[in-house]
Design a protein around this motif. Structure first.
Motif, PDB file in Angstrom:
ATOM      1  N   GLU A 412       3.503  34.983  49.552  1.00 41.92           N
ATOM      2  CA  GLU A 412       2.687  34.776  48.310  1.00 41.92           C
ATOM      3  C   GLU A 412       3.752  35.586  47.076  1.00 41.92           C
ATOM      4  O   GLU A 412       4.454  36.140  47.112  1.00 41.92           O
ATOM      5  N   PRO A 413       3.151  34.885  45.993  1.00 39.08           N
ATOM      6  CA  PRO A 413       4.406  35.964  44.877  1.00 39.08           C
ATOM      7  C   PRO A 413       3.788  37.202  44.950  1.00 39.08           C
ATOM      8  O   PRO A 413       2.272  37.372  44.975  1.00 39.08           O
ATOM      9  N   ILE A 414       4.291  38.009  44.550  1.00 41.09           N
ATOM     10  CA  ILE A 414       4.267  39.786  44.377  1.00 41.09           C
ATOM     11  C   ILE A 414       4.855  39.733  43.004  1.00 41.09           C
ATOM     12  O   ILE A 414       5.465  39.506  42.675  1.00 41.09           O
ATOM     13  N   THR A 415       3.787  40.777  42.677  1.00 41.96           N
ATOM     14  CA  THR A 415       4.256  41.674  40.968  1.00 41.96           C
ATOM     15  C   THR A 415       5.200  43.082  42.125  1.00 41.96           C
ATOM     16  O   THR A 415       5.163  42.902  43.017  1.00 41.96           O
ATOM     17  N   ALA A 416       6.398  43.583  41.270  1.00 43.69           N
ATOM     18  CA  ALA A 416       6.932  44.743  41.465  1.00 43.69           C
ATOM     19  C   ALA A 416       6.002  45.934  42.018  1.00 43.69           C
ATOM     20  O   ALA A 416       6.572  46.458  42.706  1.00 43.69           O
ATOM     21  N   ASP A 417       4.812  46.053  41.178  1.00 40.06           N
ATOM     22  CA  ASP A 417       3.713  47.010  42.255  1.00 40.06           C
ATOM     23  C   ASP A 417       2.947  46.802  43.307  1.00 40.06           C
ATOM     24  O   ASP A 417       2.635  47.621  44.009  1.00 40.06           O
ATOM     25  N   GLY A 418       4.035  45.350  44.220  1.00 42.88           N
ATOM     26  CA  GLY A 418       2.791  45.053  45.482  1.00 42.88           C
ATOM     27  C   GLY A 418       1.987  44.169  45.677  1.00 42.88           C
ATOM     28  O   GLY A 418       1.110  44.160  46.521  1.00 42.88           O
ATOM     29  N   MET A 419       1.582  43.894  44.689  1.00 41.83           N
ATOM     30  CA  MET A 419      -0.041  43.363  44.385  1.00 41.83           C
ATOM     31  C   MET A 419       0.378  41.794  44.532  1.00 41.83           C
ATOM     32  O   MET A 419       1.443  41.368  44.080  1.00 41.83           O
ATOM     33  N   GLY A 420      -0.194  41.143  45.708  1.00 37.97           N
ATOM     34  CA  GLY A 420       0.132  39.839  45.461  1.00 37.97           C
ATOM     35  C   GLY A 420      -0.892  38.510  44.953  1.00 37.97           C
ATOM     36  O   GLY A 420      -1.781  39.122  44.724  1.00 37.97           O
ATOM     37  N   ARG A 421      -1.030  37.634  44.601  1.00 40.12           N
ATOM     38  CA  ARG A 421      -1.821  36.706  43.294  1.00 40.12           C
ATOM     39  C   ARG A 421      -2.924  37.021  44.353  1.00 40.12           C
ATOM     40  O   ARG A 421      -4.279  36.297  43.826  1.00 40.12           O
TER      41      ARG A 421
END
Length: 645
Positions: A412-421
């Motif tokens: 799934e889409p993930i941010t640079a700090d590792g949090m998924g949508r």
């Protein structure tokens, strides 16, 4: 209690006490300032410096610790919480104290440092259960440290701890400190209050489209989402390949025979090594030991040094030549002088325990696991090499995976700090997240990368959503909720201001409450303990216990996001039983002295900064981490020589 103690530090009594300590700092002398704002040193405190690389190592060490706890500290968090600045201040205090102590000649001996190192369980050999030099260096290497770096850090800690502990020794807080704290703790208070909430205040109507658009533009930063990336991943796991590995009984027996020596429990010995300054002294030591003198007596008489080994294997002896000689001796034997790598020594042999090898059956499970893992690793290497070769030849990611029977899983889409949508936290897989954000564009493919613990992975970037606020239409419903909540808070706070103004003019609490159709609630004999038991909101409790009798107050107390305020009056203050207060004061005196000692430690650190003219460079600290320094920081933030603590 702490606030009371801190207030005492501002009085002439405490300042008179501190002048004895502060005077010694002032006479120590100075240290040079930074040569200019372009200095790359992060801290200069007397003869102690912290370079940009050393500061970065401190921050990296902190980040690694949090990663082991399942948390990832991003650059955004470092900046938002000013972590570099806070760490810089703490480090400057410590380095200034160390520099000052060094000038006074307060330096723990190398013998003390080594003794402390030898007590740390992390450096114990898993077989012998004792300190092991090889284990020590391996553990430090895994943390990007050398033994010299670690021992220097430990020396600083011990010097600071010993001095501050000595300064605090015998310190006793005046009894009035504990008595004041006890009296406050036993007080009870009567209070009356009513509450303003959306139920008794006219709320604004529904927002218009224009209201929402204006609110959206004014709060655009609040809705900005970080960049997110989606990817496909192929994982290669030793554990998975091990499931398909077959191991025969013959394979295991062959491995057992080849590994028999390494599986054996090593021979261990207890002996004393007496290191002598020269050959003549060594001969005297040997003679003294043979005459029945103790190793300590023989060493003292001949300017020697005693080194004891208790049931240690040969590999644990620091000097290879001494080890070789010792493991040829018999129980009770005393050697002639032995020329070791590190000097001349005499050995007195004690207990000897012969090593033993495990039977095949007892080692079978361990060997089976080892052989399966070895063959699984070979299969993993074959698979990763085949996939890497396919990509190198231009084969498409998914096509190569299908041909090699590899599973491609979507992420799934993930941010640079590792949090998924979905809310899943992928930060524990730091290498995976980094791999995704290292890919330059959609369609890019990574190399086969290590994930850790026998796992590898390969990535294909399948989607990229740049950072930015979502379109207005997408968040319109949420915006309407936020708008109503903020307008409600503004309305309630405005009414609270009006109510407080009416109370200030002499209206009764009951009359003001009645105008809002609110009920006045009176609570008697509230103590700190009962306030916690009745779950009184912290903001309300703070006003109840900080107000004077007859004083009115207002406290915000939102409930699950719904704005509300308490408007009240402190009706009375009742003092506690004097006998009970006296007993409590006696019991808490030690705590008061401890808190006063902590304040003294702070004073010592601050005056050390003055004495050595410690200076910290905020810009260099941020740049050491690859971050842009805060605009307000300017080129330099310092604790200057003339500053007062």
């Amino acid at each position: 209690m702490i606030s009371i103690l801190r207030d005492f530090t501002k009085t002439w009594i405490f300042k008179g006490l501190m002048i004895l300590i502060a005077a010694s700092f002032i006479g120590v002398g100075g240290a040079s300032y930074f040569s200019g704002s372009n200095s790359t040193d992060v801290i200069v405190a007397g003869n102690v410096k912290v370079t940009a690389a050393e500061f970065k190592a401190n921050v990296d060490s902190m980040k690694r610790y949090y990663e082991t706890q399942g948390q990832t500290i991003t650059n955004e968090q470092l900046i938002a919480e000013n972590i570099p600045g806070r760490l810089l201040a703490q480090l400057t205090d410590r380095k200034a104290t160390i520099a000052w102590l060094d000038r006074l000649g307060v330096r723990p001996s190398s013998k003390l440092i080594l003794a402390e190192v030898a007590k740390i369980p992390l450096f114990f050999n898993s077989v012998t259960g004792r300190f092991d030099m090889d284990t020590y260096r391996q553990q430090l290497a895994s943390r990007d440290m050398t033994d010299k770096m670690f021992e220097a850090d430990l020396r600083e800690q011990i010097a600071e701890q010993q001095y501050i502990s000595s300064a605090q020794a015998g310190l006793e807080a005046p009894r009035v400190f504990a008595a004041t704290d006890a009296a406050f703790g036993l007080q009870s208070r009567d209070a009356s209050m009513f509450f303003l909430s959306p139920q008794n205040v006219t709320m604004p109507g529904e927002p218009t489209q224009a209201d929402i658009e204006t609110f959206y533009k004014a709060n655009l930063q609040r809705f900005t989402l970080p960049e997110s990336r989606a990817a496909s991943v192929i994982t290669f796991s030793v554990v998975n390949y091990a499931k398909s590995v077959s191991v025969s009984d013959e394979d295991l027996r062959q491995l057992y025979e080849s590994r028999r020596a390494s599986l054996a429990t090593p021979e261990v010995r207890t002996f004393v090594q007496v290191r002598a300054p020269d050959m003549a002294a060594a001969n005297k030591v040997s003679a003294a030991l043979k005459a029945g003198r103790s190793a300590e007596e023989a060493a003292k008489a001949n300017k020697g040094e005693v080194i004891s080994y208790s049931l240690r294997p040969q590999t644990a002896v620091a000097d290879d030549k001494i080890a070789e000689a010792a493991f040829k001796m018999q129980t009770g034997e005393i050697s002639a002088p032995v020329q070791g790598t590190l000097g001349i020594s005499v050995i007195k042999m004690g207990e000897i325990k012969i090593g033993s090898a495990p039977s095949f059956e007892s080692a079978r499970a361990q060997l089976d696991e080892e052989l399966r893992r070895q063959r699984a690793t070979e299969k993993l290497n074959e698979a990763t090499n085949a996939f890497a070769d396919a990509l190198a030849k231009g084969e498409e990611f998914d096509a190569a995976a299908r041909r090699l029977n590899l599973t491609v899983a979507p992420l799934e889409p993930i941010t640079a700090d590792g949090m998924g949508r979905s809310g899943t936290n992928y930060s524990t897989y730091g290498a995976l997240v980094k791999g995704i954000f290292d890919l330059p564009q959609v369609g890019s493919v990574s190399e086969v990368l290590p994930l850790g613990e026998g796992e590898y992975f390969a990535l294909k970037l399948t989607g990229l959503q740049p950072s930015g606020a979502p379109p207005l239409a997408q968040v319109q419903a949420e915006l309407a909720v936020l708008w109503r909540r903020e307008k409600a808070a503004e309305t309630i706070n405005a009414e609270a201001d009006k109510a407080m103004a009416r109370l200030a003019k002499g209206e009764t609490l009951a009359a003001v409450a009645a105008s809002y159709k609110a009920e006045v609630r009176s609570q008697k004999a509230i103590t700190l303990q009962t306030a916690q038991q009745m779950q009184m909101p912290q903001a309300v409790a703070a006003r109840v216990f900080s107000s004077k009798a007859g004083e009115t107050f207002v406290a915000e107390m939102p409930v699950q996001g719904v704005p509300a305020v308490a408007i009240g009056r402190l009706d009375a203050i009742h003092q506690g039983d004097a006998t009970q207060a006296n007993t409590m004061a006696t019991m808490s005196k030690a705590q008061a002295s401890q808190a006063l000692g902590q304040d003294m430690g702070t004073v010592i650190q601050k005056n050390a900064r003055v004495a050595v003219k410690a200076k910290s460079n905020t810009e260099a600290a941020y740049r050491a981490l690859g971050l842009e320094p805060p605009a307000a920081a300017g080129s330099e933030s310092s604790s200057k020589a003339g500053s007062k603590s």
